[in-house]
Design an enzyme around this catalytic site. Structure first.
Site, PDB file in Angstrom:
ATOM      1  CG  HIS A   8     -28.111 -28.327 -20.753  1.00 21.81           C
ATOM      2  ND1 HIS A   8     -27.985 -28.759 -22.056  1.00 21.81           N
ATOM      3  CD2 HIS A   8     -27.645 -27.049 -20.747  1.00 21.81           C
ATOM      4  CE1 HIS A   8     -27.465 -27.797 -22.797  1.00 21.81           C
ATOM      5  NE2 HIS A   8     -27.259 -26.737 -22.017  1.00 21.81           N
ATOM      6  CG  HIS A  10     -25.287 -22.670 -19.295  1.00 20.54           C
ATOM      7  ND1 HIS A  10     -24.008 -22.910 -19.775  1.00 20.54           N
ATOM      8  CD2 HIS A  10     -26.129 -23.359 -20.098  1.00 20.54           C
ATOM      9  CE1 HIS A  10     -24.096 -23.704 -20.841  1.00 20.54           C
ATOM     10  NE2 HIS A  10     -25.364 -23.995 -21.057  1.00 20.54           N
ATOM     11  CG  HIS A 196     -23.539 -27.007 -24.970  1.00 23.00           C
ATOM     12  ND1 HIS A 196     -23.055 -27.289 -23.730  1.00 23.00           N
ATOM     13  CD2 HIS A 196     -24.568 -26.137 -24.790  1.00 23.00           C
ATOM     14  CE1 HIS A 196     -23.763 -26.609 -22.832  1.00 23.00           C
ATOM     15  NE2 HIS A 196     -24.687 -25.899 -23.448  1.00 23.00           N
ATOM     16  CD  GLU A 199     -27.778 -24.608 -28.377  1.00 20.96           C
ATOM     17  OE1 GLU A 199     -26.545 -24.517 -28.205  1.00 20.96           O
ATOM     18  OE2 GLU A 199     -28.596 -23.904 -27.741  1.00 20.96           O
ATOM     19  CG  ASP A 279     -29.460 -24.001 -22.415  1.00 24.22           C
ATOM     20  OD1 ASP A 279     -28.323 -24.105 -21.924  1.00 24.22           O
ATOM     21  OD2 ASP A 279     -29.643 -23.778 -23.634  1.00 24.22           O
ATOM     22  CG  ASP A 280     -28.582 -20.219 -20.694  1.00 24.50           C
ATOM     23  OD1 ASP A 280     -27.632 -20.111 -19.897  1.00 24.50           O
ATOM     24  OD2 ASP A 280     -28.497 -20.810 -21.788  1.00 24.50           O
TER      25      ASP A 280
END
Ligand code: ADE
Ligand code: ZN
Length: 317
Positions: A8, A10, A196, A199, A279-280
């Site tokens: 996961h 991005h 997703h 969340e 994630d980011d």
């Protein structure tokens, strides 16, 4: 020696503020703000607050080389951490709206991903996300672009680098069900399916991602803890969750780092196939190794870390 997969991430979320400033300087010849001013913006009240900055920053990516450079920098950052597999998301719709075609973006990323395979031995592949706030019609057009791209036999060399579709962006106002048709087409085309859910949105979105979209993994999914029947379903079907502790803390899904780690442990206690991810990372204060370090700093033992790493390798496509 650590050995784990990142499921996961991005790739646009690896755009570090220093690199953003470099791009601004290169393209505009000026920098509009200092790094300290820019960094002040990296404090978020919720998912949408983050997405606003994330999509604005993506406007600086507007040439094929930008995408390759972004991915190259990511691989340079994570090589040697124990990462052996990456299944990374990208957002072709925002790039398209910024004037960068699916072909331009995907080829640039795919070339860098192939190099990561060749140069670093990292098995790296891509999952393209539909942005839920753009709606199912736009998603259908994006999938058409993929089909058209692979109709050209010259692009066969890239076919093993695109492994699936996902669903991201603002979750609470945009449930999964309207995307059922486009997911069915993607499945028939041989692509893996993830989304997703759970969340910022309710456990209902997780049920819907499983039952309406037929996903194989749930991205985030921490709100499953609010629904015992759903936990049983996830356990019974061994559905992996790609949980992102530093992200959950940064986006105020939880109110402390301790409670971000607690979610991972509570899900494990329920017998769920949990994995840890980033994630980011450029926005949330850490890459995959930093997420594992957070767990260690909260007292999670090496036996549990090992289990999470093994889960990530099992849950990889
Ligand atoms: N796009 C990038 N990061 C995201 C996240 N955490 N949730 C939804 N969409 C995203
Ligand atoms: Zn995400």
């Amino acid at each position: 020696m650590d050995n784990f997969a990142e499921l996961h991430l991005h790739i646009e979320g690896t755009l570090e503020p220093e690199y953003l400033m470099e791009l601004q300087a290169r393209k505009n010849g000026t920098q509009l703000e200092t790094i300290d001013e820019l960094r002040k913006k990296y404090s978020f009240s919720d998912l949408q607050d983050f997405l606003n900055l994330y999509y604005e920053s993506m406007q600086m990516l507007n040439a094929s080389d930008d995408y390759s450079e972004l991915a190259d920098r990511y691989f340079q950052r994570v090589v040697g951490t124990g990462l052996t597999q990456v299944e990374a998301f990208f957002d072709p719709q925002t790039h398209g709206a910024n004037g960068n075609s699916f072909e331009t973006v995907f080829k640039a990323l795919a070339n860098s991903f192939q190099q990561a395979n060749d140069k670093y031995g990292i098995n790296a592949r891509l999952i393209m996300c539909f942005e839920r706030d753009r709606g199912p019609e736009a998603a259908k057009k994006t999938l058409d672009d993929v089909f058209a791209f692979f109709e050209n036999k010259e692009n066969d060399v890239f076919s093993n680098l695109l492994i699936g579709v996902g669903l991201d962006s603002a979750e609470a106002p945009f449930p999964p069900a309207p995307f059922a048709g486009v997911y069915e087409r993607a499945r028939n085309y041989g692509l893996h399916l993830v989304a997703h859910a759970g969340e910022e949105g309710s456990p209902e979105n997780i049920w819907s991602a499983l039952d309406d979209l037929g996903v194989e993994r749930i991205d985030h999914g921490v709100r499953a803890l609010e629904d015992e029947a759903l936990l049983k379903r996830l356990e019974k079907d061994r559905v992996p969750l790609t949980v992102c502790p530093l992200s959950n803390y940064a986006l105020k899904v939880v109110d402390s780092k301790k409670s971000a780690v607690r979610k991972v442990l509570d899900l494990l206690d329920k017998g769920i196939m949990v994995t840890v991810n980033s994630d980011d990372p450029a926005y949330f204060g850490g890459y995959i190794d930093d997420n594992y370090e957070l767990l260690r700093s909260e007292g999670v033992g090496e036996d549990v870390i090992e289990l999470l790493m093994q889960n990530s390798l099992k849950a990889a496509f």
